[in-house]
Design a protein around this motif. Structure first.
Motif, PDB file in Angstrom:
ATOM      1  N   ASP A 191     -16.789  -0.973   2.998  1.00  0.00           N
ATOM      2  CA  ASP A 191     -15.638  -0.761   2.111  1.00  0.00           C
ATOM      3  C   ASP A 191     -15.675   0.635   1.474  1.00  0.00           C
ATOM      4  O   ASP A 191     -14.639   1.287   1.323  1.00  0.00           O
ATOM      5  N   LEU A 192     -16.868   1.084   1.108  1.00  0.00           N
ATOM      6  CA  LEU A 192     -16.994   2.415   0.509  1.00  0.00           C
ATOM      7  C   LEU A 192     -16.671   3.511   1.522  1.00  0.00           C
ATOM      8  O   LEU A 192     -16.010   4.506   1.192  1.00  0.00           O
ATOM      9  N   ILE A 193     -17.120   3.325   2.758  1.00  0.00           N
ATOM     10  CA  ILE A 193     -16.816   4.310   3.799  1.00  0.00           C
ATOM     11  C   ILE A 193     -15.320   4.340   4.077  1.00  0.00           C
ATOM     12  O   ILE A 193     -14.710   5.413   4.210  1.00  0.00           O
ATOM     13  N   SER A 194     -14.702   3.167   4.147  1.00  0.00           N
ATOM     14  CA  SER A 194     -13.254   3.100   4.382  1.00  0.00           C
ATOM     15  C   SER A 194     -12.487   3.782   3.255  1.00  0.00           C
ATOM     16  O   SER A 194     -11.535   4.541   3.494  1.00  0.00           O
ATOM     17  N   LEU A 195     -12.914   3.524   2.035  1.00  0.00           N
ATOM     18  CA  LEU A 195     -12.257   4.145   0.886  1.00  0.00           C
ATOM     19  C   LEU A 195     -12.435   5.662   0.921  1.00  0.00           C
ATOM     20  O   LEU A 195     -11.480   6.420   0.700  1.00  0.00           O
ATOM     21  N   GLY A 196     -13.648   6.114   1.220  1.00  0.00           N
ATOM     22  CA  GLY A 196     -13.906   7.550   1.265  1.00  0.00           C
ATOM     23  C   GLY A 196     -13.086   8.253   2.321  1.00  0.00           C
ATOM     24  O   GLY A 196     -12.550   9.346   2.087  1.00  0.00           O
ATOM     25  N   LYS A 197     -12.951   7.633   3.508  1.00  0.00           N
ATOM     26  CA  LYS A 197     -12.158   8.241   4.576  1.00  0.00           C
ATOM     27  C   LYS A 197     -10.686   8.311   4.194  1.00  0.00           C
ATOM     28  O   LYS A 197      -9.989   9.284   4.508  1.00  0.00           O
ATOM     29  N   LYS A 198     -10.212   7.276   3.514  1.00  0.00           N
ATOM     30  CA  LYS A 198      -8.819   7.285   3.071  1.00  0.00           C
ATOM     31  C   LYS A 198      -8.576   8.412   2.065  1.00  0.00           C
ATOM     32  O   LYS A 198      -7.598   9.162   2.166  1.00  0.00           O
ATOM     33  N   LEU A 199      -9.497   8.549   1.114  1.00  0.00           N
ATOM     34  CA  LEU A 199      -9.353   9.590   0.099  1.00  0.00           C
ATOM     35  C   LEU A 199      -9.487  10.985   0.709  1.00  0.00           C
ATOM     36  O   LEU A 199      -8.812  11.928   0.295  1.00  0.00           O
TER      37      LEU A 199
END
Length: 305
Positions: A226-234
């Motif tokens: 979830d953190l990786i997904s959020l970081g890529k989105k940002l």
């Protein structure tokens, strides 16, 4: 000394020899310009040598203004033997009543360094010269609570950096005593060791938090995803490049994810440092990792808001 100088009189100039003691400054108040500083020097075992075969001891020590002739001798060391011509002059010693008379040597000329050695040139600039003296006598002045003004001390530090062969004088931080202005602090050798130790303590504390955060993340793959997904989105939104070291995840965004995963607030600082680790960055930058589809990005956006 007072009686001897009085007996010499002020009619004629005389030749004197002495051992150099140290540099100093005198401070006085001008109603318009405020506190003013003037460079001085003290000599020891002052002798009148009009007759070199029969030198006359005048004083065990005497303060003199650091005039151009003395400055041109270069950086003196304690014990250096100097010679100069001067005239005895009477002055009022007390500032208010001016009822006490004392004597000094004025208008020195033909200054010579009798000690056979080479010296380094002193600064020509008055501000730098006063700063040199404050740095040279740092421990002594600091113990006595005498002014160590950043305006002068920083000027000397900058001057030192510009010299091919700097003077063998350590640079220190000034204090704010009698200084109404703020000056940018410089990095000084005297404080460097303490600064490095403090910086190392902070780094050790950060690494300890990072290790604790990594230990937690390595047991929670769903949180990592979830953190990786959020970081890529940002990152795709290019929200804030200053957060790149934390994979673009701000504290507020991280807090929302941790709440969803029911992670204690107290552990947030540890996890944030883990985001800055090589381990997490490798996972974040893994080109084989799963990229979010536009629909997943939209869903994630709603989840984080």
């Amino acid at each position: 000394m007072r009686r001897i100088l009085n007996s010499i009189g002020s009619e004629e100039r005389h030749t004197f020899q002495a051992n150099f003691g140290k540099y100093g400054y005198k401070r006085y108040h001008d109603p318009i310009r405020g506190e003013l500083y003037s460079p001085t020097m003290v000599v020891r075992n002052l002798e009148m040598v009009d007759d070199p075969e029969n030198p006359q001891l005048i004083s065990d020590h005497l303060w003199l203004n650091l005039t151009k002739g003395f400055k041109d001798l270069g950086l003196l060391k304690e014990g250096d033997r100097i010679q100069f011509n001067g005239r005895v002059s009477e002055y009022s010693k007390c500032f208010i009543k001016k009822d006490k008379k004392d004597y000094e040597l004025t208008y020195p000329s033909k200054a010579q360094l009798l000690t056979d050695r080479n010296t380094q040139k002193l600064p020509d600039d008055h501000q730098v010269l006063i700063g040199m003296i404050m740095n040279l006598n740092y421990k002594f002045y600091n113990n006595l609570g005498r002014p160590l003004v950043p305006y002068f001390m920083d000027a000397f530090a900058k001057w030192q950096e510009e010299q091919e062969t700097p003077l063998p004088i350590k640079c220190h931080k000034g204090n704010e005593y009698e200084s109404s202005s703020k000056y940018d602090a410089l990095d000084y050798k005297e404080e460097k060791n303490a600064y490095d130790q403090e910086r190392q303590k902070r780094e050790d504390k950060r690494l300890k938090k990072q290790a604790a955060g990594l230990k937690l993340l390595q047991t929670k793959s769903d949180l990592v995803d979830d953190l990786i997904s959020l970081g890529k989105k940002l990152k795709a939104e290019a929200q804030d490049e200053s957060l790149k070291e934390y994979c673009y995840i701000s504290n507020s965004k991280l807090s929302k994810v941790l709440i969803q995963h029911k992670i204690e607030k107290a552990k947030q600082a540890n996890i944030r440092q883990a985001l800055n680790s090589e381990w997490f960055h490798e996972k974040f930058d893994d080109q084989n990792g799963k990229e979010l589809s536009p629909l997943e990005q939209l869903a994630n956006k709603f989840n984080q808001n």
